[in-house]
Write a protein that holds these residues in place. Structure first.
Motif, PDB file in Angstrom:
ATOM      1  N   LYS A  23      13.075  15.943   7.215  1.00  0.00           N
ATOM      2  CA  LYS A  23      13.359  15.489   8.319  1.00  0.00           C
ATOM      3  C   LYS A  23      12.298  14.698   9.901  1.00  0.00           C
ATOM      4  O   LYS A  23      12.559  13.769  10.377  1.00  0.00           O
ATOM      5  CB  LYS A  23      13.095  17.054   9.645  1.00  0.00           C
ATOM      6  CG  LYS A  23      14.122  17.431   8.995  1.00  0.00           C
ATOM      7  CD  LYS A  23      13.728  19.323   9.917  1.00  0.00           C
ATOM      8  CE  LYS A  23      14.830  19.783   8.750  1.00  0.00           C
ATOM      9  NZ  LYS A  23      14.597  21.383   9.635  1.00  0.00           N
ATOM     10  N   PHE A  24      11.360  14.693   8.599  1.00  0.00           N
ATOM     11  CA  PHE A  24       9.775  13.441   9.484  1.00  0.00           C
ATOM     12  C   PHE A  24      10.384  12.182   8.638  1.00  0.00           C
ATOM     13  O   PHE A  24      10.427  11.186   9.689  1.00  0.00           O
ATOM     14  CB  PHE A  24       8.763  13.653   8.891  1.00  0.00           C
ATOM     15  CG  PHE A  24       8.069  15.091   9.940  1.00  0.00           C
ATOM     16  CD1 PHE A  24       7.763  14.109  11.072  1.00  0.00           C
ATOM     17  CD2 PHE A  24       7.528  15.998   9.527  1.00  0.00           C
ATOM     18  CE1 PHE A  24       6.495  15.037  12.174  1.00  0.00           C
ATOM     19  CE2 PHE A  24       7.320  16.784  11.246  1.00  0.00           C
ATOM     20  CZ  PHE A  24       6.743  16.137  11.570  1.00  0.00           C
TER      21      PHE A  24
ATOM     22  N   PHE B 258       2.868  12.239  16.500  1.00  0.00           N
ATOM     23  CA  PHE B 258       2.094  10.487  16.345  1.00  0.00           C
ATOM     24  C   PHE B 258       3.149  10.542  14.520  1.00  0.00           C
ATOM     25  O   PHE B 258       2.667   8.898  13.816  1.00  0.00           O
ATOM     26  CB  PHE B 258       0.587  11.548  16.337  1.00  0.00           C
ATOM     27  CG  PHE B 258       0.045  10.383  15.272  1.00  0.00           C
ATOM     28  CD1 PHE B 258      -0.401   8.964  16.139  1.00  0.00           C
ATOM     29  CD2 PHE B 258      -0.847  10.289  13.945  1.00  0.00           C
ATOM     30  CE1 PHE B 258      -1.295   7.552  15.974  1.00  0.00           C
ATOM     31  CE2 PHE B 258      -1.648   9.442  13.303  1.00  0.00           C
ATOM     32  CZ  PHE B 258      -1.395   8.052  14.032  1.00  0.00           C
ATOM     33  N   ILE B 259       3.517  11.497  13.554  1.00  0.00           N
ATOM     34  CA  ILE B 259       3.392  11.093  12.439  1.00  0.00           C
ATOM     35  C   ILE B 259       5.086  10.357  12.387  1.00  0.00           C
ATOM     36  O   ILE B 259       5.025   8.992  12.465  1.00  0.00           O
ATOM     37  CB  ILE B 259       4.048  12.095  11.737  1.00  0.00           C
ATOM     38  CG1 ILE B 259       1.841  13.369  10.866  1.00  0.00           C
ATOM     39  CG2 ILE B 259       4.625  12.396  10.542  1.00  0.00           C
ATOM     40  CD1 ILE B 259       1.807  14.264  10.841  1.00  0.00           C
ATOM     41  N   LYS B 260       5.748  11.038  13.300  1.00  0.00           N
ATOM     42  CA  LYS B 260       7.462  10.628  13.685  1.00  0.00           C
ATOM     43  C   LYS B 260       6.803   8.576  14.104  1.00  0.00           C
ATOM     44  O   LYS B 260       7.871   8.039  13.404  1.00  0.00           O
ATOM     45  CB  LYS B 260       8.090  11.292  14.589  1.00  0.00           C
ATOM     46  CG  LYS B 260       8.362  12.837  14.398  1.00  0.00           C
ATOM     47  CD  LYS B 260       9.187  13.644  14.689  1.00  0.00           C
ATOM     48  CE  LYS B 260       9.705  14.755  14.280  1.00  0.00           C
ATOM     49  NZ  LYS B 260      10.664  15.395  15.873  1.00  0.00           N
TER      50      LYS B 260
ATOM     51  N   ILE C  60       2.671  12.651   3.963  1.00  0.00           N
ATOM     52  CA  ILE C  60       2.666  13.633   4.808  1.00  0.00           C
ATOM     53  C   ILE C  60       2.147  15.146   4.832  1.00  0.00           C
ATOM     54  O   ILE C  60       2.583  15.078   3.148  1.00  0.00           O
ATOM     55  CB  ILE C  60       3.438  13.615   6.431  1.00  0.00           C
ATOM     56  CG1 ILE C  60       4.792  14.369   5.799  1.00  0.00           C
ATOM     57  CG2 ILE C  60       3.300  11.860   6.337  1.00  0.00           C
ATOM     58  CD1 ILE C  60       6.012  14.199   6.723  1.00  0.00           C
ATOM     59  N   ASP C  61       1.528  15.573   5.283  1.00  0.00           N
ATOM     60  CA  ASP C  61       1.137  17.244   4.465  1.00  0.00           C
ATOM     61  C   ASP C  61       2.064  17.919   4.864  1.00  0.00           C
ATOM     62  O   ASP C  61       1.789  18.567   6.528  1.00  0.00           O
ATOM     63  CB  ASP C  61      -0.650  17.831   4.840  1.00  0.00           C
ATOM     64  CG  ASP C  61      -0.630  19.247   4.622  1.00  0.00           C
ATOM     65  OD1 ASP C  61      -0.173  19.297   3.978  1.00  0.00           O
ATOM     66  OD2 ASP C  61      -2.010  19.433   4.550  1.00  0.00           O
TER      67      ASP C  61
ATOM     68  N   ALA D 144       0.521  -1.423   0.282  1.00  0.00           N
ATOM     69  CA  ALA D 144      -0.380   0.361  -0.058  1.00  0.00           C
ATOM     70  C   ALA D 144       0.504   1.435  -0.026  1.00  0.00           C
ATOM     71  O   ALA D 144       1.682   1.304   0.614  1.00  0.00           O
ATOM     72  CB  ALA D 144      -0.871  -0.196   1.172  1.00  0.00           C
ATOM     73  N   ILE D 145       0.137   2.195  -0.487  1.00  0.00           N
ATOM     74  CA  ILE D 145       0.410   3.832  -0.125  1.00  0.00           C
ATOM     75  C   ILE D 145      -0.140   4.323   1.304  1.00  0.00           C
ATOM     76  O   ILE D 145      -0.753   4.739   1.546  1.00  0.00           O
ATOM     77  CB  ILE D 145       0.181   4.752  -1.317  1.00  0.00           C
ATOM     78  CG1 ILE D 145       0.884   4.775  -2.277  1.00  0.00           C
ATOM     79  CG2 ILE D 145       1.207   6.135  -1.761  1.00  0.00           C
ATOM     80  CD1 ILE D 145       2.667   4.134  -2.597  1.00  0.00           C
ATOM     81  N   TYR D 146       0.510   4.591   2.192  1.00  0.00           N
ATOM     82  CA  TYR D 146      -0.166   5.505   3.577  1.00  0.00           C
ATOM     83  C   TYR D 146       0.869   6.455   3.731  1.00  0.00           C
ATOM     84  O   TYR D 146       1.193   7.478   2.818  1.00  0.00           O
ATOM     85  CB  TYR D 146       1.250   4.606   4.513  1.00  0.00           C
ATOM     86  CG  TYR D 146       1.158   3.117   4.616  1.00  0.00           C
ATOM     87  CD1 TYR D 146       0.698   2.187   5.268  1.00  0.00           C
ATOM     88  CD2 TYR D 146       2.025   2.071   3.924  1.00  0.00           C
ATOM     89  CE1 TYR D 146       0.382   1.092   5.402  1.00  0.00           C
ATOM     90  CE2 TYR D 146       2.627   1.119   3.864  1.00  0.00           C
ATOM     91  CZ  TYR D 146       1.576   0.501   4.804  1.00  0.00           C
ATOM     92  OH  TYR D 146       1.242  -0.921   4.779  1.00  0.00           O
ATOM     93  N   TYR D 147      -0.677   7.110   4.101  1.00  0.00           N
ATOM     94  CA  TYR D 147      -1.263   8.499   4.228  1.00  0.00           C
ATOM     95  C   TYR D 147      -1.063   8.894   6.105  1.00  0.00           C
ATOM     96  O   TYR D 147      -2.310   7.776   6.143  1.00  0.00           O
ATOM     97  CB  TYR D 147      -1.923   9.311   3.387  1.00  0.00           C
ATOM     98  CG  TYR D 147      -2.149   8.911   1.770  1.00  0.00           C
ATOM     99  CD1 TYR D 147      -2.510  10.498   1.570  1.00  0.00           C
ATOM    100  CD2 TYR D 147      -1.583   7.975   1.076  1.00  0.00           C
ATOM    101  CE1 TYR D 147      -1.922  10.422  -0.046  1.00  0.00           C
ATOM    102  CE2 TYR D 147      -2.587   8.307  -0.103  1.00  0.00           C
ATOM    103  CZ  TYR D 147      -2.195   9.122  -1.092  1.00  0.00           C
ATOM    104  OH  TYR D 147      -2.016   9.849  -2.271  1.00  0.00           O
ATOM    105  N   VAL D 148      -0.190   9.158   6.260  1.00  0.00           N
ATOM    106  CA  VAL D 148      -0.368   9.189   8.055  1.00  0.00           C
ATOM    107  C   VAL D 148      -0.640  11.830   8.215  1.00  0.00           C
ATOM    108  O   VAL D 148      -0.087  12.500   7.584  1.00  0.00           O
ATOM    109  CB  VAL D 148       0.574   9.695   8.589  1.00  0.00           C
ATOM    110  CG1 VAL D 148       1.063   8.963  10.040  1.00  0.00           C
ATOM    111  CG2 VAL D 148       1.357   7.678   8.079  1.00  0.00           C
ATOM    112  N   VAL D 149      -1.720  11.600   9.047  1.00  0.00           N
ATOM    113  CA  VAL D 149      -1.860  13.253   9.828  1.00  0.00           C
ATOM    114  C   VAL D 149      -2.236  12.661  11.030  1.00  0.00           C
ATOM    115  O   VAL D 149      -2.635  11.842  11.701  1.00  0.00           O
ATOM    116  CB  VAL D 149      -3.273  13.537   8.507  1.00  0.00           C
ATOM    117  CG1 VAL D 149      -3.940  14.794   9.486  1.00  0.00           C
ATOM    118  CG2 VAL D 149      -2.935  13.140   7.286  1.00  0.00           C
TER     119      VAL D 149
END
Length: 234
Positions: free
Chosen positions: A230-231, A201-203, A221-222, A191-196
């Protein structure tokens, strides 16, 4: 830089301290699903320097074809001058939208998409979900995972009505349960993962994805490019 002064046409209480603000949509204004905008209170740009504490970067939760612009956020925030002022606004009041852009567009490359959000971060995912429901081209299926320890899930009723064999929601109130699900998905999905969510939490999610051999280019990520690196590399 083009600015739009937009009038509030409705305010809805989603859950405790979470509101959706609807604004009039100018005829000439359009945007991509998953877009963000800067929102400033009237007067933020008066003077030699803009009042940054009156401006906030937020996700647009609607699609252009809904013919209105909306944001969803937790208000008020005692440490946020922007949110305290936002909480005081009523229908008919105005704010300024500017710097509309997109970093979260759907990747239609014949791979599943997994949306991972924390709390009100689901607001960023809503237009992506609606875009997928409207056009499933080159996306085998989409999973939406939202974690909120309060058990007060924003948009749950609306999004659950859209579920079908290609789209499923998972509403989780426990980090342990969430990590167990994520571990299973990483082993079985290409899959492709989108994280918000929050920076922490993102890290955390990115670290877990990378340990499981998920590539940087498969994590969306946005964030601006310089912060994104950096993330993703931290």
């Amino acid at each position: 830089m083009e600015k739009y002064t937009l009038k509030i046409i409705d305010i809805i209480d989603e859950t405790d301290n979470t509101k959706t603000y609807f604004f009039e949509k100018p005829e000439n204004l359009t945007w991509e699903p998953g877009s963000h905008t800067h929102i400033g209170h009237i007067g933020f740009d008066i003077g030699d320097q803009p009042r940054k504490e009156w401006v906030r970067h937020m996700s647009i939760i609607t699609l252009p074809e809904e013919n209105k612009i909306a944001i969803t956020t937790r208000v008020p925030g005692s440490k946020s001058e922007f949110k305290n002022k936002l909480a005081e606004l009523k229908t008919g009041d105005e704010v300024v939208f500017f710097k509309i852009g997109s970093r979260m567009g759907l990747r239609r490359i014949n791979r599943p998409i997994i949306l991972i959000s924390m709390g009100v971060g689901i607001a960023t995912m809503r237009p992506l979900i609606l875009s997928f429901i409207n056009d499933k081209t080159n996306i085998p299926y989409l999973l939406n995972i939202n974690i909120d320890s309060s058990d007060k899930f924003v948009f749950k009723n609306q999004l659950d009505k859209l579920a079908d064999e290609n789209y499923k929601n998972y509403w989780i109130n426990s980090r342990t349960s969430f990590y167990e699900m994520l571990s299973k998905l990483m082993k079985s999905e290409n899959a492709i993962y989108y994280v918000v969510g929050s920076d922490a939490f993102i890290k955390d999610i990115i670290q877990r994805l990378r340990v499981n051999s998920i590539k940087i280019e498969e994590i969306i990520i946005d964030r601006k490019d310089e912060r994104k690196q950096k993330f993703l590399e931290g």
